[in-house]
Each structure stands twice: as structure tokens, then as C-alpha cells.
Enzyme design. Structure first.
Site, PDB file in Angstrom:
ATOM      1  N   HIS A   1       4.426  -5.954  -1.350  1.00 50.76           N
ATOM      2  CA  HIS A   1       4.487  -4.653  -2.031  1.00 50.76           C
ATOM      3  C   HIS A   1       5.521  -3.723  -1.409  1.00 50.76           C
ATOM      4  O   HIS A   1       5.892  -2.727  -2.017  1.00 50.76           O
ATOM      5  CB  HIS A   1       3.098  -4.009  -2.169  1.00 50.76           C
ATOM      6  CG  HIS A   1       2.539  -3.353  -0.950  1.00 50.76           C
ATOM      7  ND1 HIS A   1       1.650  -3.979  -0.098  1.00 50.76           N
ATOM      8  CD2 HIS A   1       2.704  -2.116  -0.445  1.00 50.76           C
ATOM      9  CE1 HIS A   1       1.308  -3.151   0.862  1.00 50.76           C
ATOM     10  NE2 HIS A   1       1.925  -2.011   0.690  1.00 50.76           N
TER      11      HIS A   1
ATOM     12  N   ASP B   1       0.263 -11.050   0.646  1.00 51.35           N
ATOM     13  CA  ASP B   1       1.121  -9.871   0.492  1.00 51.35           C
ATOM     14  C   ASP B   1       2.262  -9.870   1.519  1.00 51.35           C
ATOM     15  O   ASP B   1       2.259  -9.093   2.472  1.00 51.35           O
ATOM     16  CB  ASP B   1       0.262  -8.607   0.626  1.00 51.35           C
ATOM     17  CG  ASP B   1       0.966  -7.376   0.082  1.00 51.35           C
ATOM     18  OD1 ASP B   1       2.191  -7.431  -0.101  1.00 51.35           O
ATOM     19  OD2 ASP B   1       0.288  -6.360  -0.154  1.00 51.35           O
TER      20      ASP B   1
ATOM     21  N   SER C   1       2.115  -0.463   6.162  1.00 49.96           N
ATOM     22  CA  SER C   1       2.209  -1.676   5.351  1.00 49.96           C
ATOM     23  C   SER C   1       3.329  -2.559   5.874  1.00 49.96           C
ATOM     24  O   SER C   1       4.441  -2.087   6.079  1.00 49.96           O
ATOM     25  CB  SER C   1       2.496  -1.318   3.896  1.00 49.96           C
ATOM     26  OG  SER C   1       1.324  -0.911   3.271  1.00 49.96           O
TER      27      SER C   1
HETATM   28  N1  ARG Z   1      -2.919  -0.346  -1.164  1.00 46.40           N
HETATM   29  C1  ARG Z   1      -1.743  -0.860  -0.539  1.00 46.40           C
HETATM   30  C2  ARG Z   1      -1.045   0.192   0.249  1.00 46.40           C
HETATM   31  O1  ARG Z   1      -1.075   1.345  -0.080  1.00 46.40           O
HETATM   32  C3  ARG Z   1      -0.776  -1.364  -1.535  1.00 46.40           C
HETATM   33  C4  ARG Z   1      -1.172  -2.630  -2.122  1.00 46.40           C
HETATM   34  C5  ARG Z   1      -0.245  -3.007  -3.215  1.00 46.40           C
HETATM   35  N2  ARG Z   1      -0.942  -3.853  -4.155  1.00 46.40           N
HETATM   36  C6  ARG Z   1      -1.198  -3.525  -5.411  1.00 46.40           C
HETATM   37  N3  ARG Z   1      -1.972  -4.271  -6.113  1.00 46.40           N
HETATM   38  N4  ARG Z   1      -0.699  -2.444  -5.938  1.00 46.40           N
HETATM   39  O2  ARG Z   1      -0.365  -0.115   1.207  1.00 46.40           O
END
Ligand code: ARG
Length: 750
Positions: A94, A230, A662
Site C-alpha cells: 500500500h 502487504d 507502514s
Molecule cells: N490501514 C493501513 C494503514 O493505514 C493501510 C492498509 C491498506 N490496505 C487497504 N486495504 N486499503 O497503514
């Protein structure tokens, strides 16, 4: 030691007398790890020396930690880590999503099918992407605070601070050799300088298909149990001498000071785990008044706005592959924030964060009132917060709905870029300036329209205008907008239809025609530009009250934090996240999510198969992955659990992270990479405001799953070969029975 003190403090704060497990709370500054955390970390399982993890003289672990940005060092959208001596970088899928999307077309859909460079030549350059390495950090508080006179107003103080910060940073940059930034800590009670080397040639090396990298989609986002691979892979390039350089074909892979070895040994529950990276922002010192404001104004307003926009886009993305690609990245970003805000609302309420804050505030007020000096300095802080937040709560919705009207419809945001041109015509500016402005507008045009689809924007425009009109008092809405609306009997679809039919700003072709023979009149009567200008004008008017209250809150926050630290001089307070490098340490841990709901600390490929749903592209599973699973063909990446060969996909740790982390490395006690952090969990979504030790977990993708995908799915042996892999031979216990002596001996063999 620190942890014990922290535990005592918390026990005190929460009026609890029970024995308290020290939480793994805290985003610590690398520079202070040796002094504040090291002993604690050793006890928990860290085997490296303090010098091996953070040193400014020798290469250390910190040299493998990368801040990812569009170019600057003011904020990092994600973290990455260097994993080879050729500058190979791992981050999240992501985090690379936007770049993966930018290279995708319906014919070469790297979002859908993944992308793998099988040689350096095949790696794809990315405009507007930079990798920053921290060279050093330094406390510069004493170069700032003593130079601020007590008589400055808050805004004068800010201006003065900004001036000094800029000067200090500039000096540290050594004429462009480095990039530097002075950041604010503890609400403005301390300041630190960060000096970076910034590399600007970053190429895409690999990405799994979204059915792996984004498995579970928005449904599973922010949630455990998770089955998402991811990750994505980039490479940092330098000029021929190892210097930072803009993209050039002949650039060479970075020779890093340190790269992380990768462990295939796995982990067990309770094992030490630390995460290094660039958390963007937390609000751990937010008061109960701030929480009220969030719940009453901030969160519901943004949730409503994002929702309208997402729905409009989604319909078009579902209908057309090209549009799905065009809007993939903007949609994912907005959907991520939208779900975060919903989760935060839920968490703040369920976990009674308001009540927890009140307990802290009561103790603070009692302490403040306990002596004339503290009373004079801190006695009114909470009351002042209350008053200013009341102003924010009443002003915020108007401001945001107006900002939404001005900026959320892409056509208006884009049209607004042309208001400068109109002004130049109006003021009869020189042709030269006009030509220059037109050239700039032409330059930016292709980029805007690459990811633009007018019918999707038209629907979003209609929905957003309705949200605006419904929520803003009539007398605060622009006349022209109300006239148009009346012309169409209050029908927003007709209104949108009119604007899009009569504006040039939804079409690259029409703008080009205009720019070839620009006429002031065409601009002046363009409905999108007129609306954009009106909404922008209103923004200025409704901003004032909000701005003042916000600045005051900044001041009270500085006092509040200073007071809290004065009140508990033995407690070590870690600073709020602010996009500077941090380290958080904890352990691998399961959790109890709710009454009767226990969540294990790892998931396996079996779960991917369980969740498969052919009718839902969020839960699509590739044939190749099914075959590997069916044959238990996990290579060296599987793990024997209870006599069965398993492929672990994701796991949980107790680390304290937030957005910006992330892509951060999860590192074991030996300094080896065991996973990549990518999310937080639904039960603790208010975690940016109050850390919840029992509930809060970091969700990580297991590095063995990452390597399994690279190796077995993509067949990118070239990448596996450049990694430093630590795979301790698994030992087996063998029993030998001596018949004569009737004794059993156990020996381990490899
Ligand atoms: N919640 C994650 C973050 O803010 C992002 C994950 C991205 N995945 C998704 N399905 N949008 O770092």
C-alpha cells in the site's frame, strides 16, 4: 527501569492498585535509546549493543531505515528498509501502490497482475519519490527557547521559532550536501534537528498482484485476523560516486552503510520484536475537550464527506477497468482514512477514552492548584482548552464543508489553478508573465488528466454539493451557487450536468483548445472556475475563528505538556510522533478482542483459502497460489506447527506504531528482519490518542511469506540471491535407548 516508573505512573493515574504489566507503549527517539530503553530491551531479548543499533560514527541498524517521501524531509508517507548491499528496499504494497498504479494500464495491469523486474534493466523509475537516510539528530532546544521572549504573542512566537528553525536547518545542510529539518517536540517545549541524505532515483522492482498485496481489501483493512501479503520492492540508485542524483539511466544501485539480514527462523509468542520507522503523528496528550471536539465535529464531518466521494467513484470503478486503475490510488487512500475515522469514533466511545483523559486532567488540576506558582502558570490551562475547543467545535464544520466544496470535486480544485491566469488578465499583466503561467498550466495538465475521469467526478461533484448545501447555513453559501441551484429546481444532478457541460475544465482537449487561443472572457464565464473562486473566497472568511482557536490550543498544549512533565519529574515521557525516526519495542503477542473472542498471534495460508470468495475481488485467490498451497510447496519458508507444515502469513506484535510506520521493519533480538509492519487493529483504533496495552497490536506480514511469494510465485530468484538470509538449521531431538544400561539419552541433530 523506565517501564516500572511508567507503570507506577499509569497505576496512579488510573487509580488502580493491581499489579500492572508495563505496556509496550512509546515511540522512542533513537538518540536516547541507550540511556532510556536499552537495559529494558536487553532484558526482553535484544542481543545487539546500543552502538550496533544507533551510532552516528559507525554503521548501525538505523542506516537501513528509510523515510519515503515525494522529495522533501518534512514528512514521510511510509517507511522502508534496505535489505541488500545493492540498495534493495522493502516496504508495503500500500506504500508503493501509487507508483504501481502509475505504471499500470489495462494492457499492463501491475495492480492486478503484479510486477517483477528480472534484471536491473527492467526496474521502473518513479518521478516524485525519494528515500531519506538519517545521518544524525541533535537537540537544538537551547538554540531556540532562550531566544524567545516571554512577551511574544503566540503568533509572534511561532514566527520567531520558524525563523530560527529554518536558519538552523539551512546551516546543517552544508550547501545542499544534506537535507535538514528542525522538528517540534513536546508541543514546542523542545526542538530537534534531523539531517538526512536524500536519494531521488528510486525504481520499482517488484509487487505482488493485489490479490496478495491487498488481499481482503477494504473489508479486512484495519482488522485482524489478516491474510495480506502487504509488501512491494524498490531499489535506491545513486550517481556513479554513490552521491545522491536525479534519475539517470547510468545511475548505480546504492551501496548502503547497513542492510538488514533476513531471518527464516520465525518467532514464538513473547519473543522480542522492535520496529523502526517514521510514525507521522499521534495525539497522546489530547485532552477530554479535544476528544469531545473529535466526536462532535471533526470525525462525523469528515466521515460524511469521504463517504459521498467514495460512493460516487466506486460505481464508475466497478464499471470500467481503465477507471478502476485511474482511481485506484486515490480511492484506497480515502477509503483508508474513512475507515480509520469510523474506527476511531467507535474506539473513543467504547474504550471510554474521554473518561481516561478526565482522570489525568483531575490529577493535573489538583497538582496545578497545589501551589501558587503552579496555579499561576497552569491553573487555567484546562479551562482555556475547554473554551477554545468549544470554538473549534462550532467553527470546524463550516470550515470543512466549505473546504470540501472548494477542493473535493476534482474539477473545482483543478479549475482553481486557472484563477491566477484570470487575475493576470484582469490586472492587464505583461504578456510575458501570462505566457509563463500558461506554459506552467500546460505542463501540469497531462498529469492531472492521467488519473481523471469526468463522469466519476461529475457524480462526486453532485453528491458533494448536496452535502455542502445541506450542512451550511444558506447565508454562508455563494450567491452564484444558489442561483444555479434554483435554476435547476434544487436538483444536484442537473446542476452537475450543467457545470460539466459548460466548463472546459473536465476535458484536456477543451483546455488545450482554450490555451491555444486564450481569451479572458472564456475563463470569466466558466461555471467551474466561478464556483471554485467563490468557494475559495469563502474559505478565507470562515477560516479566521478556527485559526485563532487552533493557535491558542497549540499554546495550551505546550503548557499542559510542560506541566505534566513538571508534575511527574521521574516519569519518562516519549514525544508525540512527528515524522521523525522512532523505535518501538515489545513482543509477539496474541490478544482477547472481546468477550469470548480470542485472537491467535499468527495467521496462515489456510486462512487465505478459507476467505476465498470468487464473487468478490477483494477475496480473489490466484490459481498459482492455490496449487502451491495444495502441494504444501512452501520451500524453506514454511514452519512445522503441531506436526503440520504451515505457511505463516501475518503476525501480531505489541509495538506502538502509527501511520507513516507502514513498511517499517519488524526486527528480532539479533537485528534480523522478521516481518514488515502494515496496520493496526480494529479494537484499538483510538490508539493514536490513548495506547491500549491489552488491546493494541501491530499487524505485520511475515518475512517468510514475502520471500515465499518472491521465490515461489514470482520466481524472482535474482532477488532472493541478493538478500542476506539467516536460516538456522532446525534441530531435531533424537532419542537413543541403551538396552544394556536401560537409559534414554536425547541428542539434537541438525
Ligand atoms: N490501514 C493501513 C494503514 O493505514 C493501510 C492498509 C491498506 N490496505 C487497504 N486495504 N486499503 O497503514
Amino acid at each position: 527501569m523506565k517501564k516500572v516508573l511508567l507503570a507506577l505512573f499509569i497505576a496512579m493515574m488510573f487509580g488502580s492498585t493491581m499489579a500492572y504489566e508495563p505496556p509496550d507503549e512509546g515511540m522512542w527517539l533513537p538518540m536516547f535509546v541507550e540511556r532510556l530503553n536499552y537495559v529494558d530491551m536487553q532484558e526482553m531479548g535484544l542481543q545487539l549493543t546500543a552502538e550496533e543499533i544507533y551510532s552516528i560514527n559507525n554503521s548501525s541498524l538505523k542506516d537501513a531505515i528509510v523515510g519515503l517521501s515525494g522529495g522533501g524531509v518534512g514528512g514521510f508517507f511510509c517507511t522502508g528498509e534496505i535489505v541488500s548491499d545493492k540498495g534493495l528496499l522493502f516496504t508495503n504494497h500500500h506504500c508503493g501502490y501509487n507508483k504501481i498504479q502509475s505504471h499500470s494500464t489495462v494492457e499492463h495491469d501491475y495492480l492486478k497482475d503484479g510486477f517483477w523486474a528480472m534484471s536491473l534493466e527492467e526496474e521502473l523509475p518513479n518521478e516524485g519519490m525519494a528515500a531519506s537516510f538519517l545521518v544524525r539528530m541533535e537537540d537544538v532546544t537551547d538554540s531556540i527557547i532562550p531566544f524567545l521572549s516571554d512577551t511574544l504573542t503566540e503568533s509572534e512566537r511561532s514566527a520567531e521559532v520558524r525563523k530560527i528553525r529554518t536558519r538552523l536547518a539551512k546551516r546543517a545542510e552544508e550547501d545542499g550536501k544534506y537535507a535538514a529539518r528542525v522538528s517540534t517536540f513536546y508541543g514546542g517545549n523542545e526542538f530537534y534537528l534531523f539531517v538526512y541524505t536524500v536519494y531521488k532515483d528510486i525504481r520499482l522492482v517488484g509487487a505482488p498482484p493485489s490479490s496478495i498485496g491487498k488481499y481482503g481489501g477494504d473489508t479486512d483493512n484495519w482488522m485482524w485476523p489478516r491474510h495480506t501479503g502487504d509488501f512491494s520492492i524498490f531499489r535506491v540508485y545513486t550517481g556513479p560516486e554513490g552521491e545522491s542524483a536525479e534519475y539517470a539511466k547510468e545511475n548505480i544501485p546504492l551501496k548502503p552503510a547497513h542492510h538488514l539480514p533476513i531471518s527464516l527462523d520465525g518467532y514464538k509468542e513473547g519473543d522480542f520484536a522492535m520496529i523502526w520507522g517514521y510514525p507521522g503523528g499521534t495525539e497522546r496528550f489530547l485532552t477530554s475537550f479535544g476528544i469531545e471536539y473529535k466526536l462532535d465535529a471533526f470525525l462525523p464531518t469528515l466521515i460524511e464527506i469521504f463517504n459521498a466521494q467514495l460512493q460516487a467513484w466506486k460505481a464508475h470503478m466497478d464499471a470500467d477497468q481503465a477507471v478502476r486503475i485511474q482511481y485506484a490510488s486515490k480511492y484506497a487512500g480515502l477509503a483508508n482514512a474513512w475507515k480509520l475515522f469510523i474506527g476511531q469514533t467507535r474506539g473513543l466511545k467504547r474504550l471510554n477514552v474521554y473518561g481516561k483523559k478526565q482522570v489525568i486532567e483531575e490529577a493535573f488540576q489538583n497538582w496545578a492548584d497545589s501551589s501558587p506558582e503552579t496555579k499561576e502558570k497552569y491553573g487555567n490551562v484546562l479551562k482555556n482548552f475547554e473554551d477554545s475547543y468549544a470554538i473549534l467545535t462550532s467553527e470546524f464544520p463550516l470550515l470543512v464543508y466549505t473546504a470540501l466544496a472548494a477542493n473535493s470535486p476534482e474539477i473545482l480544485k483543478y479549475a482553481n489553478q486557472y484563477s491566477q491566469l484570470l487575475e493576470l488578465y484582469n490586472s492587464k499583466a505583461d504578456d510575458e508573465i501570462i505566457d509563463e503561467t500558461i506554459a506552467q498550466l500546460k505542463d501540469g495538465m497531462a498529469k492531472h488528466f492521467k488519473n481523471y475521469y469526468a463522469p466519476a467526478d461529475e457524480d462526486a461533484f453532485a453528491a458533494l454539493m448536496e452535502v455542502y448545501h445541506t450542512n451550511v447555513p444558506i447565508e454562508k453559501q455563494p450567491e452564484y451557487f444558489l442561483e444555479l441551484l434554483e435554476d435547476f429546481d434544487g436538483n444536484f444532478v442537473y446542476l452537475a450536468d450543467y457545470v460539466f457541460n459548460n466548463s472546459i475544465f473536465d476535458s484536456e482537449e477543451q483546455i488545450n483548445v482554450f490555451l491555444d487561443k486564450p481569451k479572458k472572457k472564456a475563463l470569466a464565464k466558466d461555471p467551474a472556475l466561478k464556483l471554485a473562486a467563490d468557494f475559495q473566497g469563502l474559505m478565507g472568511q470562515v477560516m479566521g475563528g478556527y485559526r485563532t482557536a487552533n493557535a491558542q490550543i497549540g499554546e495550551y498544549n505546550r503548557l499542559f505538556i510542560a506541566g505534566l512533565r513538571e508534575m511527574s519529574p521521574d516519569k519518562v515521557f516519549y514525544p508525540e510522533a512527528n515524522s521523525s525516526m522512532r523505535m518501538t519495542y515489545g513482543s509477539v503477542q496474541d490478544y482477547v478482542a472481546a468477550d469470548a473472542v480470542f485472537y491467535d498471534y499468527y495467521t496462515t495460508l489456510a486462512g487465505v483459502m478459507e476467505k476465498e470468495d470468487a464473487s468478490n475481488d477483494e477475496f480473489f485467490v490466484e490459481e498459482d497460489l492455490k496449487i502451491l498451497y495444495a502441494n504444501k510447496d512452501f520451500g524453506r519458508y514454511g514452519e512445522m506447527i503441531d506436526g503440520k507444515e504451515r505457511m505463516i502469513v501475518c503476525f501480531l506484535t505489541t509495538n506502538d506504531i502509527t501511520g507513516g510506520n507502514s513498511g517499517s521493519p519488524v526486527i528480532n533480538g539479533k537485528g534480523e528482519l522478521i516481518g514488515i509492519a502494515f496496520d493496526g487493529n480494529w479494537e484499538a483504533m483510538s490508539g493514536d490518542i490513548t495506547f491500549e496495552p491489552e488491546l493494541q497490536r501491530t499487524i505485520n506480514v511475515d518475512i517468510r511469506y514475502v520471500l515465499f511469494i518472491i521465490d515461489k510465485m514470482a520466481g524472482a530468484q535474482n532477488l532472493i540471491d541478493e538478500l542476506t538470509i539467516v536460516d538456522t538449521p532446525k534441530t531435531k531431538m533424537v532419542k537413543t535407548i541403551n538396552v544394556e544400561t536401560k537409559t534414554v539419552t536425547e541428542t539434537s541433530i541438525n
